[in-house]
Design an enzyme around this catalytic site. Structure first.
Site, short mmCIF file in Angstrom:
data_model
loop_
_atom_site.label_atom_id
_atom_site.label_comp_id
_atom_site.label_asym_id
_atom_site.label_seq_id
_atom_site.Cartn_x
_atom_site.Cartn_y
_atom_site.Cartn_z
N LYS A 63 0.89 -1.17 0.00
CA LYS A 63 0.00 0.00 0.00
C LYS A 63 0.92 1.21 0.00
O LYS A 63 1.43 1.65 1.04
CB LYS A 63 -0.88 -0.02 1.25
N GLU B 1 9.14 1.33 11.12
CA GLU B 1 10.26 2.27 10.92
C GLU B 1 9.65 3.66 10.94
O GLU B 1 8.86 4.00 10.06
CB GLU B 1 10.94 2.03 9.57
N CYS C 97 14.10 10.18 6.83
CA CYS C 97 13.93 9.88 8.26
C CYS C 97 15.25 9.98 9.01
O CYS C 97 15.29 10.39 10.16
CB CYS C 97 13.32 8.50 8.44
N GLU D 95 10.44 16.35 14.63
CA GLU D 95 10.84 16.08 13.26
C GLU D 95 10.15 17.08 12.33
O GLU D 95 8.93 17.16 12.27
CB GLU D 95 10.41 14.66 12.87
P1 NAD Z 1 2.40 8.66 7.19
O1 NAD Z 1 2.52 8.00 8.51
O2 NAD Z 1 1.39 9.72 7.03
O3 NAD Z 1 2.05 7.59 6.05
C1 NAD Z 1 2.87 6.47 5.79
C2 NAD Z 1 2.04 5.42 5.09
O4 NAD Z 1 1.07 4.93 6.01
C3 NAD Z 1 1.26 5.92 3.88
O5 NAD Z 1 1.18 4.89 2.91
C4 NAD Z 1 -0.13 6.16 4.47
O6 NAD Z 1 -1.16 6.08 3.50
C5 NAD Z 1 -0.22 5.00 5.45
N1 NAD Z 1 -1.14 5.19 6.57
C6 NAD Z 1 -1.56 6.35 7.14
N2 NAD Z 1 -2.40 6.08 8.16
C7 NAD Z 1 -2.50 4.73 8.24
C8 NAD Z 1 -3.21 3.84 9.10
N3 NAD Z 1 -4.01 4.29 10.08
N4 NAD Z 1 -3.09 2.52 8.89
C9 NAD Z 1 -2.28 2.04 7.91
N5 NAD Z 1 -1.60 2.83 7.06
C10 NAD Z 1 -1.70 4.16 7.24
O7 NAD Z 1 3.86 9.15 6.84
P2 NAD Z 1 4.33 9.96 5.57
O8 NAD Z 1 3.92 11.37 5.79
O9 NAD Z 1 3.90 9.28 4.32
O10 NAD Z 1 5.92 9.80 5.67
C11 NAD Z 1 6.71 10.63 6.42
C12 NAD Z 1 7.11 9.97 7.72
O11 NAD Z 1 7.76 8.73 7.47
C13 NAD Z 1 8.12 10.78 8.50
O12 NAD Z 1 7.72 10.85 9.84
C14 NAD Z 1 9.41 9.98 8.40
O13 NAD Z 1 10.31 10.13 9.43
C15 NAD Z 1 8.91 8.60 8.28
N6 NAD Z 1 9.91 7.76 7.62
C16 NAD Z 1 10.62 6.86 8.39
C17 NAD Z 1 11.61 6.06 7.81
C18 NAD Z 1 12.40 5.07 8.62
O14 NAD Z 1 13.02 4.18 8.04
N7 NAD Z 1 12.42 5.16 9.92
C19 NAD Z 1 11.86 6.17 6.45
C20 NAD Z 1 11.13 7.10 5.69
C21 NAD Z 1 10.14 7.88 6.31
#
Ligand code: NAD
Length: 495
Positions: free
Chosen positions: A187, A262, A296, A397
């Site tokens: 997804k 992550e 991240c 962040e």
């Molecule tokens: P997000 O949490 O909004 O979304 C991430 C994914 O989760 C998307 O596909 C979204 O559609 C899905 N999602 C959202 N709510 C959900 C739910 N209730 N159940 C299941 N899926 C759901 O994050 P984002 O804005 O897309 O990405 C940015 C964030 O990702 C930042 O906080 C960043 O630090 C983190 N990130 C972490 C790493 C790591 O390896 N630690 C790597 C890249 C990004």
């Protein structure tokens, strides 16, 4: 208008909507299509089909059926390895198409997208090789038994991917899960689904089994959550925001599902007084500005020992000011745009509030204007000083190209400030004295530490964080393969 330059990209995006992929077939969705926006001009690249709850169920049932049929899950490891390599060959052939799709949907410079595609390709090849190295273990505990442990795939894995590095984070999840024999359902973020979908096209072209690699689109709260909580899903791997991950972790815990998280970071990058400043300056600038700071592991807190503080601030600020901001599709561009206008505005809001609270601007802190792209989500790489370590911008962040630099008196203060964070993803240490650098590294609360470098990566090395940056599982390396398997103990009586 859609700025795709490669005809295969134009053709892929000309489907209206671009369908998603379940059970080896393309589906035009049951909900209103979602527009994928090019953040460089704020115009649609295309629309993609959007799923509803019925489609989530269809995907999970198909993935489970494929798993139970065993074409993939019970294939010999060398066959799985060959298949993954066949998929990788097509990724290699179409690497330029994938890079352009990635740049169109994320706004990152094309040179960066090429690097991401190369990393993804290397990741698939790494796990193609790893598939042949899945081992069991004989544990000799009694003369009356032959006792051993075998590894088996989990079943159906839901892979939830964010928008910042879509192709790499798709592969970091699906490649080890597939190598272990699982079926996967990806997804992607609803704003950046194109490369995961293109990988589905290549999966189909490689004639790989239906139902084993699936991609479904839709909002996280509805489609993502329904997917993770579906009883047929046995493992969840999620990369994204900390709040989302913790929410999902709680829900998954109630079902006792394997869940790998992550999450976010606020990574400290420590430059000691004896560092090679000429290396530390570009290293520290790239640590934050790579990916427009939307990484991240970005080194967003620079902790500089007092004797080198001024030189470091000056050098990193000059580096920021010299970066060529431009059209992400332009070969010469070093710094592209942020993922959307709204995200850019949010990041600028952080900067403005920090300035209102007393921060001084050493570089940037303005929207950037790129000729021909007046509506793009551009901003200047930003360096802020005079920010207390307790200020919100030092602790939270921001997920944008904003560096805060802090002066520390000595190593003890550097370590204390570095660890004074809810996050623990990564960190950097710069020093000419490797014994000292190693000692500092060993005291940092982080999953990854780079010494005299930052952000280097290889699929053989584990990646992941501690504290609120992630669960105890690691992505990449043999550890990720292990995380996508169950281990069964078998006692065979000799009697
Ligand atoms: P997000 O949490 O909004 O979304 C991430 C994914 O989760 C998307 O596909 C979204 O559609 C899905 N999602 C959202 N709510 C959900 C739910 N209730 N159940 C299941 N899926 C759901 O994050 P984002 O804005 O897309 O990405 C940015 C964030 O990702 C930042 O906080 C960043 O630090 C983190 N990130 C972490 C790493 C790591 O390896 N630690 C790597 C890249 C990004």
């Amino acid at each position: 208008m859609n700025r795709a330059r490669i005809s295969a990209v134009q053709q892929f995006c000309s489907n209206d909507p671009v369908p998603y992929f379940i059970d080896g077939e393309w589906s035009t969705g049951t909900e209103a299509p979602i527009a994928v926006i090019d953040p460089a001009n704020d115009l649609p690249v295309c629309t993609v089909a959007c799923a509803g709850a019925d489609e989530v169920d269809r995907a999970v049932v198909a993935a489970r059926r494929a798993f139970d049929q065993g074409l993939w899950s019970q294939a010999r490891p060398d066959e799985r390895s060959l298949h993954l390599n066949r998929w990788a060959d097509l990724v290699d052939r179409d690497r330029e198409i994938l890079a352009e799709l990635e740049t169109l949907q994320t706004g990152k410079p094309i040179r960066e997208s090429r690097g991401d595609v190369a990393r993804a390709l290397d990741g698939i090849r790494f796990y193609a090789a790893s598939a042949r190295n899945i081992r069991g273990e004989v544990i000799d505990v009694s003369s009356r038994h032959h006792s051993y442990v075998i590894s088996r795939p989990l079943g159906v894995v839901a892979a939830i991917v964010p928008w910042n590095v879509p192709i790499v984070l798709t592969v970091s999840k699906v490649a080890p899960a597939l190598a272990a024999g699982n079926s996967v359902i990806v997804k992607p973020s609803q704003t950046t689904p194109l490369t995961a979908l293109y990988l589905a096209r290549l999966w189909q072209e490689a004639d790989l089994p239906a139902g084993v690699y699936n991609v479904i689109n839709g909002p996280g709260r509805s489609v993502g959550e329904a997917l993770c909580l579906h009883p047929g899903v046995t493992g969840i791997t999620f990369t994204g925001g900390t709040d989302t991950g913790l929410h999902l972790g709680e829900l998954a815990a109630r079902q006792n599902k394997r869940v790998m998280l992550e999450l976010g970071g606020k990574s400290p990058n420590i430059v000691l007084r004896d560092a090679d400043i000429d290396r530390a300056i570009p290293g520290s600038a790239n640590a934050i500005f790579y990916g427009q700071g939307q990484i991240c592991a970005a080194g967003s807190r620079l902790l500089a020992e007092a004797p080198i503080y001024d030189r470091l601030v000056e050098g990193v600020s000059a580096f920021a000011a010299s970066m060529k901001i431009g059209d992400p599709l332009d070969e010469a561009t070093e710094f592209g745009c942020l993922t959307s206008i709204s995200h850019r505005d949010e990041v600028m809001g952080w900067v403005r509030r920090a300035i209102d609270d007393g921060a001084s601007v050493a570089a940037g802190a303005r929207n950037a204007v790129v000729p021909g792209l007046p509506d793009g989500a551009f901003m200047e790489p930003t360096v802020l000083v005079d920010v207390p370590p307790t200020a919100p911008i030092s602790c939270e962040e921001v997920f944008g190209p904003v560096l805060v630099v802090q002066r520390v008196d000595d190593i003890e203060q550097a370590i204390a400030w570095a660890n004074d964070s809810q996050f623990g993803l990564s960190a950097g240490v710069w020093s000419r004295d490797s014994a000292r650098a190693r000692q500092v590294a060993s005291r940092l609360e982080a999953g990854v530490v780079w010494i005299n470098d930052y952000g280097v990566f290889n699929p053989a090395m584990p990646f992941g964080g501690v504290k609120l940056s992630g669960s105890s599982h690691r992505e990449w390396s043999h550890l990720a393969l292990d995380a996508f398997m169950e281990h069964m103990s078998i006692w065979e009586s000799n009697a």
